[in-house]
Design a protein around this motif. Structure first.
Motif, PDB file in Angstrom:
ATOM      1  N   CYS A 140       0.840  -1.203   0.000  1.00 17.07           N
ATOM      2  CA  CYS A 140       0.000   0.000   0.000  1.00 17.07           C
ATOM      3  C   CYS A 140       0.872   1.248   0.000  1.00 17.07           C
ATOM      4  CB  CYS A 140      -0.914   0.025   1.226  1.00 17.07           C
ATOM      5  SG  CYS A 140      -2.080  -1.350   1.307  1.00 17.07           S
ATOM      6  N   ALA A 141       0.442   2.235  -0.765  1.00  8.11           N
ATOM      7  CA  ALA A 141       1.091   3.549  -0.755  1.00  8.11           C
ATOM      8  C   ALA A 141       0.182   4.499   0.000  1.00  8.11           C
ATOM      9  CB  ALA A 141       1.329   4.036  -2.176  1.00  8.11           C
ATOM     10  N   TYR A 142       0.521   4.785   1.247  1.00  8.17           N
ATOM     11  CA  TYR A 142      -0.316   5.650   2.075  1.00  8.17           C
ATOM     12  C   TYR A 142      -0.076   7.122   1.751  1.00  8.17           C
ATOM     13  CZ  TYR A 142      -2.258   2.177   5.279  1.00  8.17           C
ATOM     14  OH  TYR A 142      -2.975   1.151   5.817  1.00  8.17           O
ATOM     15  N   ALA A 143      -1.135   7.884   1.797  1.00  5.93           N
ATOM     16  CA  ALA A 143      -0.977   9.337   1.767  1.00  5.93           C
ATOM     17  C   ALA A 143      -0.213   9.737   3.025  1.00  5.93           C
ATOM     18  CB  ALA A 143      -2.343  10.015   1.737  1.00  5.93           C
ATOM     19  N   ARG A 144       0.758  10.593   2.877  1.00 10.32           N
ATOM     20  CA  ARG A 144       1.597  10.960   4.025  1.00 10.32           C
ATOM     21  C   ARG A 144       0.765  11.566   5.154  1.00 10.32           C
ATOM     22  NH1 ARG A 144       5.110  13.258  -0.517  1.00 10.32           N
ATOM     23  NH2 ARG A 144       6.741  11.683  -0.831  1.00 10.32           N
ATOM     24  N   GLU A 145      -0.270  12.283   4.792  1.00  9.01           N
ATOM     25  CA  GLU A 145      -1.111  12.943   5.793  1.00  9.01           C
ATOM     26  C   GLU A 145      -2.081  11.982   6.466  1.00  9.01           C
ATOM     27  OE1 GLU A 145       0.271  15.610   2.602  1.00  9.01           O
ATOM     28  OE2 GLU A 145      -0.814  13.692   2.628  1.00  9.01           O
ATOM     29  N   GLN A 171       2.681   6.522  10.425  1.00  6.13           N
ATOM     30  CA  GLN A 171       3.582   7.660  10.467  1.00  6.13           C
ATOM     31  C   GLN A 171       2.922   8.936  10.983  1.00  6.13           C
ATOM     32  OE1 GLN A 171       6.775   7.135   9.760  1.00  6.13           O
ATOM     33  NE2 GLN A 171       6.341   5.002   9.176  1.00  6.13           N
ATOM     34  N   ASN A 172       1.604   8.985  10.945  1.00  7.24           N
ATOM     35  CA  ASN A 172       0.893  10.204  11.308  1.00  7.24           C
ATOM     36  C   ASN A 172      -0.373   9.834  12.073  1.00  7.24           C
ATOM     37  OD1 ASN A 172       0.238  12.886  11.489  1.00  7.24           O
ATOM     38  ND2 ASN A 172      -0.159  13.187   9.309  1.00  7.24           N
ATOM     39  N   ALA A 173      -0.194   9.037  13.115  1.00  6.84           N
ATOM     40  CA  ALA A 173      -1.336   8.468  13.844  1.00  6.84           C
ATOM     41  C   ALA A 173      -2.258   9.542  14.404  1.00  6.84           C
ATOM     42  CB  ALA A 173      -0.831   7.568  14.976  1.00  6.84           C
ATOM     43  N   GLY A 174      -1.714  10.671  14.772  1.00  5.59           N
ATOM     44  CA  GLY A 174      -2.529  11.712  15.390  1.00  5.59           C
ATOM     45  C   GLY A 174      -3.540  12.330  14.453  1.00  5.59           C
ATOM     46  N   ARG A 175      -3.239  12.353  13.136  1.00  2.00           N
ATOM     47  CA  ARG A 175      -4.114  13.029  12.180  1.00  2.00           C
ATOM     48  C   ARG A 175      -4.745  12.099  11.160  1.00  2.00           C
ATOM     49  NH1 ARG A 175      -2.182  16.911   8.519  1.00  2.00           N
ATOM     50  NH2 ARG A 175      -4.383  17.421   8.294  1.00  2.00           N
ATOM     51  N   ALA A 176      -4.233  10.884  11.023  1.00  2.00           N
ATOM     52  CA  ALA A 176      -4.656  10.003   9.933  1.00  2.00           C
ATOM     53  C   ALA A 176      -6.164   9.795   9.904  1.00  2.00           C
ATOM     54  CB  ALA A 176      -3.933   8.662  10.030  1.00  2.00           C
ATOM     55  N   HIS A 177      -6.750   9.524  11.073  1.00  2.49           N
ATOM     56  CA  HIS A 177      -8.181   9.251  11.114  1.00  2.49           C
ATOM     57  C   HIS A 177      -8.985  10.496  10.752  1.00  2.49           C
ATOM     58  CE1 HIS A 177     -11.912   7.315  12.285  1.00  2.49           C
ATOM     59  NE2 HIS A 177     -12.202   8.349  13.045  1.00  2.49           N
ATOM     60  N   ASP A 178      -8.576  11.651  11.246  1.00  2.73           N
ATOM     61  CA  ASP A 178      -9.296  12.890  10.950  1.00  2.73           C
ATOM     62  C   ASP A 178      -9.209  13.244   9.468  1.00  2.73           C
ATOM     63  OD1 ASP A 178     -10.046  13.173  13.576  1.00  2.73           O
ATOM     64  OD2 ASP A 178      -8.376  14.492  14.102  1.00  2.73           O
ATOM     65  N   VAL A 179      -8.024  13.057   8.873  1.00  2.73           N
ATOM     66  CA  VAL A 179      -7.863  13.354   7.447  1.00  2.73           C
ATOM     67  C   VAL A 179      -8.738  12.432   6.616  1.00  2.73           C
ATOM     68  CG1 VAL A 179      -6.234  13.306   5.515  1.00  2.73           C
ATOM     69  CG2 VAL A 179      -5.531  14.273   7.708  1.00  2.73           C
TER      70      VAL A 179
END
Length: 245
Positions: A89-94, A99-107
């Motif tokens: 999988c190629a995850y969106a950085r945001e 790598q970005n657990a704090g914002r991933a769900h909100d994004v």
């Protein structure tokens, strides 16, 4: 919302999809009777075993669940480099939960809403976006309307995640009977008929449809199987908790 992907990884996923002779169908592609095997066109919403994998066009899946990522639709699957996951999988950085657990769900929620979703991006669209990208980053604008690669151009529009209520006359005939056929087709993913649907499979059926259509589906289901009312309530409660977790 603009999200960014590793350009080299997207190129790798696309190369895999283009080289494959067979590919996986998304739920939306199960509606497309032109992708079916001979003699498998009767159901409005087909099953995976109705689909001829050689007819699926090359492309990437844009997925929103615990984050936002792309993966190849090619078969056999392209596993992760460490072999721990069946799909690379190629995850969106945001929106990368690792790598970005704090914002991933909100994004993810801002881009896809509370429900999970999957859009098919044709290979030609992705290849064009890669040619226009600069540096090592591929930018993409995702909204709850059709998504566009950055920079925005009309020719780069992708398909919106289909809701049952968005079905067109080309895929589902008009009239009250067609809606019954749609719900019966959703049930067919887990059982041969609504009468044979098991309690343990209710959540699977309910989660297949967009939130906007769940009231209609569950009402139809309970009218035919009152004994499943409790399972329907549990499934809806679980989906609501997941959406607002």
């Amino acid at each position: 919302m603009i999200v960014t992907f590793d350009r080299a990884l997207i190129e790798r996923l696309l190369a895999h999809a283009e080289a494959a002779s067979e590919r996986r169908a998304t739920l939306t592609q199960l509606f497309d009777k032109s992708l079916r095997k001979p003699g498998h066109g009767a159901r409005e919403w087909g099953r995976q075993d109705d689909i001829d994998p050689a007819k699926i066009p090359a492309g990437l899946w844009l997925v929103g669940d615990h984050g936002i990522y792309m993966m190849s639709n090619g078969l056999p699957l392209l596993p992760s480099d460490d072999g721990q996951k069946p799909n690379l999988c190629a995850y969106a950085r945001e929106a990368d939960p690792a790598q970005n657990a704090g914002r991933a769900h909100d994004v993810k929620r801002q881009a896809f809403g509370g429900d999970d979703g999957c859009e098919f991006l044709e290979a030609t669209l992705v290849r064009q976006a890669l040619r226009q990208a600069s540096g090592d980053t591929l930018r993409m604008t995702i909204t709850r309307k059709p998504s566009n690669f950055w920079p925005d151009r009309p020719s780069l529009k992708s398909f919106r995640r289909r809701k049952m209520s968005d079905a067109t006359p080309d895929t589902v005939s008009a009239g009250p009977q067609s809606r019954d056929q749609i719900w019966a087709s959703a049930v067919a993913v887990a059982a041969d008929s609504v009468e044979q649907l098991r309690r343990c499979d209710v959540d699977r059926v309910v989660s297949l449809v967009d939130a906007a259509d769940r009231t209609a589906l569950t009402g139809w289901l309970i009218a035919r199987r009152p004994d499943l009312a409790g399972a329907v309530a549990e499934a809806l409660s679980a989906l609501a908790q997941e959406a607002y977790a």
